[in-house]
Write an enzyme that holds these catalytic residues in place. Structure first.
Site, PDB file in Angstrom:
ATOM      1  N   CYS A  91       0.798  -1.218   0.000  1.00  0.00           N
ATOM      2  CA  CYS A  91       0.000   0.000   0.000  1.00  0.00           C
ATOM      3  C   CYS A  91       0.843   1.287   0.000  1.00  0.00           C
ATOM      4  O   CYS A  91       1.432   1.614  -1.030  1.00  0.00           O
ATOM      5  CB  CYS A  91      -0.986  -0.058   1.162  1.00  0.00           C
ATOM      6  N   HIS A 191      -3.487  -5.620   2.683  1.00  0.00           N
ATOM      7  CA  HIS A 191      -3.147  -5.797   4.086  1.00  0.00           C
ATOM      8  C   HIS A 191      -3.767  -7.130   4.473  1.00  0.00           C
ATOM      9  O   HIS A 191      -4.257  -7.866   3.636  1.00  0.00           O
ATOM     10  CB  HIS A 191      -3.765  -4.677   4.927  1.00  0.00           C
TER      11      HIS A 191
HETATM   12  N1  GLN Z   1      -2.084   6.969   1.783  1.00  0.00           N
HETATM   13  C1  GLN Z   1      -2.312   5.931   0.884  1.00  0.00           C
HETATM   14  C2  GLN Z   1      -3.720   5.834   0.326  1.00  0.00           C
HETATM   15  O1  GLN Z   1      -4.694   6.143   0.998  1.00  0.00           O
HETATM   16  C3  GLN Z   1      -1.853   4.624   1.528  1.00  0.00           C
HETATM   17  C4  GLN Z   1      -2.815   4.045   2.519  1.00  0.00           C
HETATM   18  C5  GLN Z   1      -2.355   2.729   3.077  1.00  0.00           C
HETATM   19  O2  GLN Z   1      -1.157   2.434   3.138  1.00  0.00           O
HETATM   20  N2  GLN Z   1      -3.314   1.919   3.547  1.00  0.00           N
HETATM   21  O3  GLN Z   1      -3.834   5.466  -0.807  1.00  0.00           O
END
Ligand code: GLN
Length: 240
Positions: A91, A191
């Site tokens: 992510c 995740h």
């Molecule tokens: N800030 C990024 C997004 O919202 C990553 C979010 C995350 O790592 N879950 O796309």
């Protein structure tokens, strides 16, 4: 095995640390010694000595905080990646390996440009359970996880998607791709954490890390019945 957990305090959403634990544990169960090096901004690290590098997810704020530190590490990291370093980035960490991440407010957070991709935040967050199908050593494997991101990632011609979305949004909710793969760099929005839920993928990463050092990469099988049963429940619910 030397495992480097880059920015464990800043990039660690939704239990992403579990990826490091799963990698280390499955090595140790096979009698392989593991050393985990947490590396925070400013800490020295020689990526040439690292066998597995992990970057987790983080909010826009945290991504912004580490962008400058990451930039200083670009050349060494690029050299290690070209030498076959096995990397998993999730992510926010994934987005930082690409060219840039543009936030909803229009601020551009520069990425390392190690991978040919870019990310732009959209108004509607992409949240929910995900199933993707990817290929491991020529065999289709279903991987389960959970996504929560605003960023929409678009891949350039020099990278391949990690997998194809069966359920969920993946990279951008439009083109059916999820994650990215280039050399031994694996990126994903999943995740979950990703690795504890998908033992086949962990073992693939371990094999690649061993092969890079010229070591035998055949791993003794482990009892994955619990992990497989959990994935089955999720697949049954989601793929109806
Ligand atoms: N800030 C990024 C997004 O919202 C990553 C979010 C995350 O790592 N879950 O796309």
């Amino acid at each position: 095995m030397k495992v480097c957990h880059l920015y464990p305090e800043l990039l660690n959403l939704y239990g992403d640390r579990g990826n490091v634990m799963a990698f280390a544990r499955r090595c140790r169960w096979r009698g392989l010694g593991v050393e985990v090096l947490p590396v925070n901004p400013g800490d020295p690290v020689d990526f040439r000595e690292v066998d597995f590098l992990f970057l987790g997810g983080g909010s826009d704020r945290e991504q912004n905080l580490i962008a400058r530190d990451l930039e200083k590490r670009r050349d060494l990291l690029q050299a290690a990646v070209e030498d076959g370093l096995v990397v998993l980035a999730i992510c926010g960490g994934y987005q930082l390996l690409g060219r840039y991440y543009r936030t909803l407010e229009g601020r551009v957070i520069p990425g390392l440009g190690l991978l040919d991709l870019y990310t732009e935040a959209g108004r509607k967050r992409m949240i929910g359970n995900v199933v993707i199908e990817l290929e491991i050593e020529g065999e289709p494997v279903r991987v389960v996880g959970f996504e929560n991101h605003a960023g929409r990632t678009f891949l350039g011609p020099q990278v391949s998607p990690l997998g194809r979305v069966l359920v969920g949004c993946g990279n951008n909710g439009e083109d059916g791709t999820e994650g990215a793969r280039c050399r031994n760099v694996f990126c994903s929005y999943l995740h979950g954490p990703l690795l504890p839920k998908n033992p086949r993928l962990v073992d693939y990463l371990i094999s690649l890390a061993l092969a890079r050092r010229g070591l035998p990469a055949d791993l003794a099988p482990l009892d994955d019945s619990l992990e497989n049963a959990a994935a089955e429940v999720m697949l049954r619910r989601l793929l109806k």
